[in-house]
Design a protein around this motif. Structure first.
Motif, PDB file in Angstrom:
ATOM      1  N   LEU A 100     -15.275   2.335   2.892  1.00 54.34           N
ATOM      2  CA  LEU A 100     -14.053   1.690   2.419  1.00 54.34           C
ATOM      3  C   LEU A 100     -14.315   0.230   2.098  1.00 54.34           C
ATOM      4  O   LEU A 100     -13.829  -0.293   1.083  1.00 54.34           O
ATOM      5  CB  LEU A 100     -12.953   1.819   3.476  1.00 54.34           C
ATOM      6  CG  LEU A 100     -11.615   1.119   3.150  1.00 54.34           C
ATOM      7  CD1 LEU A 100     -11.025   1.660   1.854  1.00 54.34           C
ATOM      8  CD2 LEU A 100     -10.634   1.285   4.313  1.00 54.34           C
ATOM      9  N   ALA A 153     -11.328   6.187  -1.419  1.00 57.17           N
ATOM     10  CA  ALA A 153     -11.907   5.802  -0.126  1.00 57.17           C
ATOM     11  C   ALA A 153     -10.818   5.577   0.914  1.00 57.17           C
ATOM     12  O   ALA A 153     -10.997   5.906   2.095  1.00 57.17           O
ATOM     13  CB  ALA A 153     -12.739   4.529  -0.302  1.00 57.17           C
ATOM     14  N   ARG A 154      -9.686   5.029   0.509  1.00 54.92           N
ATOM     15  CA  ARG A 154      -8.593   4.826   1.450  1.00 54.92           C
ATOM     16  C   ARG A 154      -8.018   6.161   1.932  1.00 54.92           C
ATOM     17  O   ARG A 154      -7.661   6.319   3.115  1.00 54.92           O
ATOM     18  CB  ARG A 154      -7.506   3.979   0.791  1.00 54.92           C
ATOM     19  CG  ARG A 154      -7.876   2.499   0.673  1.00 54.92           C
ATOM     20  CD  ARG A 154      -6.869   1.746  -0.153  1.00 54.92           C
ATOM     21  NE  ARG A 154      -7.188   0.308  -0.184  1.00 54.92           N
ATOM     22  CZ  ARG A 154      -6.626  -0.554  -1.015  1.00 54.92           C
ATOM     23  NH1 ARG A 154      -5.721  -0.111  -1.925  1.00 54.92           N
ATOM     24  NH2 ARG A 154      -6.962  -1.838  -0.972  1.00 54.92           N
ATOM     25  N   ARG A 210     -10.475   7.701   4.298  1.00 57.65           N
ATOM     26  CA  ARG A 210     -10.481   6.998   5.574  1.00 57.65           C
ATOM     27  C   ARG A 210      -9.242   7.307   6.384  1.00 57.65           C
ATOM     28  O   ARG A 210      -9.290   7.439   7.622  1.00 57.65           O
ATOM     29  CB  ARG A 210     -10.573   5.489   5.300  1.00 57.65           C
ATOM     30  CG  ARG A 210     -10.584   4.639   6.555  1.00 57.65           C
ATOM     31  CD  ARG A 210     -11.735   5.021   7.449  1.00 57.65           C
ATOM     32  NE  ARG A 210     -11.653   4.357   8.752  1.00 57.65           N
ATOM     33  CZ  ARG A 210     -12.292   4.748   9.843  1.00 57.65           C
ATOM     34  NH1 ARG A 210     -13.061   5.849   9.799  1.00 57.65           N
ATOM     35  NH2 ARG A 210     -12.173   4.084  10.979  1.00 57.65           N
TER      36      ARG A 210
END
Length: 372
Positions: free
Chosen positions: A140, A126-127, A130
């Motif tokens: 996130l 997710a990081r 993002r």
């Protein structure tokens, strides 16, 4: 006939008078003999009264306890799988003592760690998304929350696992096991006692008047009922209030006991040493005689009887006022002066005014006799 009767009466009076006169003469003679007879001198031993250093003591009854001692209890319920100690073992801090069945918790821990691994991978992805701008901020946030929840679950299960392993909280001697392998135990069940017998304390109580004379760091001596234990310590605690029920003040003394002579719960005789006092007259308890009229001692004095050419030793009964006691000695507050010689053996054979001779081989007070 009348003449003969008169002669008989006169003769009888003469005989009776002679007998009575003879008896009176003999009685008076005996009185004179005994009055002039000198009683034999009684051998006695003496102690010379001297002013000395007096170390007063306060005596009390105490109970021994370990400075660190506790009953060990099970933190979590379960089946006892292993007991790793025997009665009277010396254990060290952190040593495992009991193992409770923890298979279910270990399985839960493995599942929680797998969930944590997945949450960490999801958060990492997710990081990255993002950072490239192809993922929403909420995605996130959800991944971070899931990872934190998974980590907390692992910590919770690990904490639960730690309650299944019972360890020693400090060094000491452990007692008899109160549980058995294979038995189910509930939380709070005592499984043994642990006592640090190298560092002991003694609790005792004094009256309000006695407590006023005591302060921390005063020396104390301890003795067991059988007198097979003799240790020293210092006062480390004084209760700041008086017990309203007993009207006593609780004291605590710390006693080094590296050899383990004391046992927690043991009955002890406690003596608190008060500051020493100078110029106090003290005598052995055996010197003083108690009666309904008071306490007295026999003092040897040199006197010259009426009509005698040479002075002789006689004893006089002197009443005294007794003060405090310390060990086998008594404080004499009134009645004696320094230099007086008091009888310390053979008093039961004496009366006031009796002649005596001094024989210190009979002494019951060797130290005093040696000084004489």
């Amino acid at each position: 006939m009348i003449k003969r009767l008169l002669i008989a009466i006169v003769a009888l009076v003469i005989v009776a008078g002679g007998i009575i006169g003879y008896n009176l003469f003999i009685g008076q003679l005996m009185k004179t003999i005994f009055a002039n007879m000198k009683a034999p001198a009684v051998p006695v031993s003496v102690s010379t009264v001297a002013a000395s250093t007096w170390t007063p003591e306060i005596e009390a009854i105490g109970t021994a306890a370990a400075m660190r001692g506790t009953d060990l209890a099970v933190e979590a319920s379960g089946i006892v799988r292993e007991i790793r100690f025997k009665a009277n073992d010396t254990v060290r801090k952190g040593q495992v003592l009991v193992q409770i069945d923890d298979r279910e918790e270990r399985a839960d821990l493995a599942s929680a760690k797998a969930a944590l691994d997945l949450a960490e991978v999801t958060l990492k992805r997710a990081r990255e998304l993002r950072a490239r701008g192809v993922s929403a901020t909420s995605t996130l946030d959800e991944a971070q929350a899931a990872e934190a929840e998974a980590r907390a679950s692992v910590a919770k299960i690990e904490a639960s696992l730690s309650t299944k392993v019972l360890t020693a909280p400090f060094d000491g001697v452990i007692g008899i096991p109160q549980i058995e392998t294979g038995a189910y135990v509930a939380a709070g069940t005592t499984f043994a006692t642990l006592q640090d017998r190298a560092h002991m304390r003694v609790d005792f109580a004094l009256t309000e008047q006695q407590a006023a004379q005591v302060h921390p760091q005063m020396a104390v001596t301890l003795a067991s009922e059988a007198e097979d234990v003799a240790l020293s310590g210092t006062i480390t605690g004084i209760e700041p209030k008086i017990d309203p029920n007993s009207r006593l003040v609780t004291m605590r003394a710390t006693v080094p006991d590296a050899e383990g002579q004391l046992t927690p719960g043991q009955f002890l005789h406690v003596k608190v040493a008060l500051p020493a006092e100078e110029n106090v007259i003290a005598l052995p308890q055996t010197v003083v005689q108690a009666s309904l009229y008071g306490d007295s001692v026999f003092v040897v004095r040199e006197t010259t009887p009426e009509g005698a050419q040479e002075p002789e030793l006689q004893v006089k009964q002197v009443f005294v006022k007794i003060g405090r006691s310390a060990g086998d000695r008594l404080e004499i507050r009134e009645g004696l002066a320094v230099g007086d010689r008091v009888v310390n053996a053979g008093q039961n054979k004496l009366t006031s005014g009796a002649p005596v001779t001094i024989d210190n081989s009979l002494s019951l007070d060797p130290a005093a006799a040696a000084a004489n």
